[in-house]
Design an enzyme around this catalytic site. Sequence first.
Site, PDB file in Angstrom:
ATOM      1  N   PRO A 277       9.467  -5.564  -5.483  1.00 43.28           N
ATOM      2  CA  PRO A 277       8.426  -6.131  -5.436  1.00 43.28           C
ATOM      3  C   PRO A 277       6.968  -5.761  -4.839  1.00 43.28           C
ATOM      4  O   PRO A 277       7.423  -5.557  -3.509  1.00 43.28           O
ATOM      5  CB  PRO A 277       8.658  -7.643  -5.103  1.00 43.28           C
ATOM      6  CG  PRO A 277       9.952  -7.352  -4.346  1.00 43.28           C
ATOM      7  CD  PRO A 277      10.465  -6.195  -4.839  1.00 43.28           C
ATOM      8  N   ASN A 278       6.135  -5.859  -5.351  1.00 41.81           N
ATOM      9  CA  ASN A 278       4.696  -5.719  -4.541  1.00 41.81           C
ATOM     10  C   ASN A 278       4.404  -4.296  -4.221  1.00 41.81           C
ATOM     11  O   ASN A 278       3.092  -4.060  -3.778  1.00 41.81           O
ATOM     12  CB  ASN A 278       4.478  -6.659  -3.044  1.00 41.81           C
ATOM     13  CG  ASN A 278       4.752  -8.134  -3.524  1.00 41.81           C
ATOM     14  OD1 ASN A 278       4.007  -8.614  -4.317  1.00 41.81           O
ATOM     15  ND2 ASN A 278       5.558  -8.794  -2.883  1.00 41.81           N
TER      16      ASN A 278
ATOM     17  N   ARG B  29      -2.881  -3.123  -1.034  1.00 45.37           N
ATOM     18  CA  ARG B  29      -2.092  -4.185  -0.258  1.00 45.37           C
ATOM     19  C   ARG B  29      -2.209  -3.811   1.130  1.00 45.37           C
ATOM     20  O   ARG B  29      -1.690  -2.888   1.642  1.00 45.37           O
ATOM     21  CB  ARG B  29      -0.725  -4.121  -0.839  1.00 45.37           C
ATOM     22  CG  ARG B  29       0.137  -5.029  -0.033  1.00 45.37           C
ATOM     23  CD  ARG B  29       1.739  -4.668  -0.366  1.00 45.37           C
ATOM     24  NE  ARG B  29       2.519  -5.610   0.061  1.00 45.37           N
ATOM     25  CZ  ARG B  29       3.751  -5.408   0.362  1.00 45.37           C
ATOM     26  NH1 ARG B  29       4.375  -4.384  -0.106  1.00 45.37           N
ATOM     27  NH2 ARG B  29       4.693  -6.421   0.752  1.00 45.37           N
TER      28      ARG B  29
ATOM     29  N   ASN C 167      13.201   1.605  -2.283  1.00 42.41           N
ATOM     30  CA  ASN C 167      12.514   0.566  -1.435  1.00 42.41           C
ATOM     31  C   ASN C 167      12.344  -0.718  -2.096  1.00 42.41           C
ATOM     32  O   ASN C 167      11.659  -0.805  -2.712  1.00 42.41           O
ATOM     33  CB  ASN C 167      11.251   1.222  -1.354  1.00 42.41           C
ATOM     34  CG  ASN C 167      10.284   0.259  -0.197  1.00 42.41           C
ATOM     35  OD1 ASN C 167      10.628  -0.704  -0.061  1.00 42.41           O
ATOM     36  ND2 ASN C 167       8.911   0.848   0.368  1.00 42.41           N
TER      37      ASN C 167
ATOM     38  N   ALA D 115      10.591  -6.795  -0.198  1.00 45.47           N
ATOM     39  CA  ALA D 115      11.197  -8.024   0.557  1.00 45.47           C
ATOM     40  C   ALA D 115      12.437  -8.290  -0.041  1.00 45.47           C
ATOM     41  O   ALA D 115      13.428  -9.107   0.634  1.00 45.47           O
ATOM     42  CB  ALA D 115      10.061  -9.080   0.093  1.00 45.47           C
TER      43      ALA D 115
ATOM     44  N   GLU E 115      17.863   4.041   1.701  1.00 36.30           N
ATOM     45  CA  GLU E 115      17.052   2.783   1.797  1.00 36.30           C
ATOM     46  C   GLU E 115      15.555   3.411   2.613  1.00 36.30           C
ATOM     47  O   GLU E 115      15.789   4.343   3.468  1.00 36.30           O
ATOM     48  CB  GLU E 115      17.645   1.905   2.553  1.00 36.30           C
ATOM     49  CG  GLU E 115      16.655   0.561   2.809  1.00 36.30           C
ATOM     50  CD  GLU E 115      17.333  -0.349   3.664  1.00 36.30           C
ATOM     51  OE1 GLU E 115      18.797  -0.291   4.077  1.00 36.30           O
ATOM     52  OE2 GLU E 115      16.705  -1.344   4.309  1.00 36.30           O
TER      53      GLU E 115
ATOM     54  N   ARG F 218       8.252  -5.078  13.239  1.00 40.11           N
ATOM     55  CA  ARG F 218       7.405  -6.156  12.324  1.00 40.11           C
ATOM     56  C   ARG F 218       8.164  -7.523  12.676  1.00 40.11           C
ATOM     57  O   ARG F 218       8.849  -7.537  13.537  1.00 40.11           O
ATOM     58  CB  ARG F 218       7.123  -5.903  10.960  1.00 40.11           C
ATOM     59  CG  ARG F 218       6.342  -4.411  10.533  1.00 40.11           C
ATOM     60  CD  ARG F 218       6.461  -4.111   9.279  1.00 40.11           C
ATOM     61  NE  ARG F 218       5.477  -5.322   8.679  1.00 40.11           N
ATOM     62  CZ  ARG F 218       5.309  -5.455   7.374  1.00 40.11           C
ATOM     63  NH1 ARG F 218       5.921  -4.446   6.442  1.00 40.11           N
ATOM     64  NH2 ARG F 218       4.674  -6.276   6.672  1.00 40.11           N
TER      65      ARG F 218
HETATM   66  C1  DQA Z   1       8.470  -2.443   2.778  1.00 47.67           C
HETATM   67  C2  DQA Z   1       8.931  -3.540   3.995  1.00 47.67           C
HETATM   68  C3  DQA Z   1       9.329  -4.892   3.530  1.00 47.67           C
HETATM   69  O1  DQA Z   1       9.685  -5.899   4.673  1.00 47.67           O
HETATM   70  C4  DQA Z   1       8.077  -5.502   2.706  1.00 47.67           C
HETATM   71  O2  DQA Z   1       8.608  -6.784   2.245  1.00 47.67           O
HETATM   72  C5  DQA Z   1       7.566  -4.629   1.525  1.00 47.67           C
HETATM   73  C6  DQA Z   1       7.462  -3.326   1.996  1.00 47.67           C
HETATM   74  C7  DQA Z   1       7.988  -1.035   3.417  1.00 47.67           C
HETATM   75  O3  DQA Z   1       8.150  -0.357   2.535  1.00 47.67           O
HETATM   76  O4  DQA Z   1       7.843  -1.137   4.514  1.00 47.67           O
HETATM   77  O5  DQA Z   1       7.360  -4.993   0.567  1.00 47.67           O
HETATM   78  O6  DQA Z   1       9.854  -2.303   2.180  1.00 47.67           O
END
Ligand code: DQA
Length: 155
Positions: A9-10, A17, A78, A81, A102, A111
């Site tokens: 996601p995202n 972003r 990847n 979240a 991963e 973080r």
């Molecule tokens: C992420 C790290 C995750 O914590 C975050 O929610 C992401 C991106 C990264 O590639 O750094 O969406 O996987």
Amino acid sequence: MIVHVLNGPNLNLLGQREPGLYGREGLEEVAARCRSLAASLGSEVDFRQSNHEGELVTWLHECGADVASGRSVGAVLNAGAYTHTSVALRDAIVGASVPVVEVHLTNVHAREEFRHHSHLSPVARGVVVGLGATGYELAIRALHDLARDHGPLEE
Ligand code: DQA
């Protein structure tokens, strides 16, 4: 051979972003880097992104079937979240016997605390964090080396 590269996601928002954190490179540029490295190793990339957990589960099952039939070296994952929340993705990796590396663009350990735990790391062959899109390239190379040295099915 195929190398699956699965994004959660995202990650479709990459480039727009939080560029201070994730950089200005979009997901298509990451895909291009993956394709070019895989081509240099004689492989093709199956590059996908989904905002839906269940779709990622299904894709891991497909990848497992491709690994079992000797067509794939495994998956770069990847999971965004979902890394920190998804027992379903962990079960899919184990259930479908997918060799997974991963990857996280950012150093999740530097973080927020909630990003320090991954449900996936204990069942991954390896983990690359904090190296941006280069991490995807390192993971692709590692999956090829592991498949060559140990055979794709060996955990
Ligand atoms: C992420 C790290 C995750 O914590 C975050 O929610 C992401 C991106 C990264 O590639 O750094 O969406 O996987």
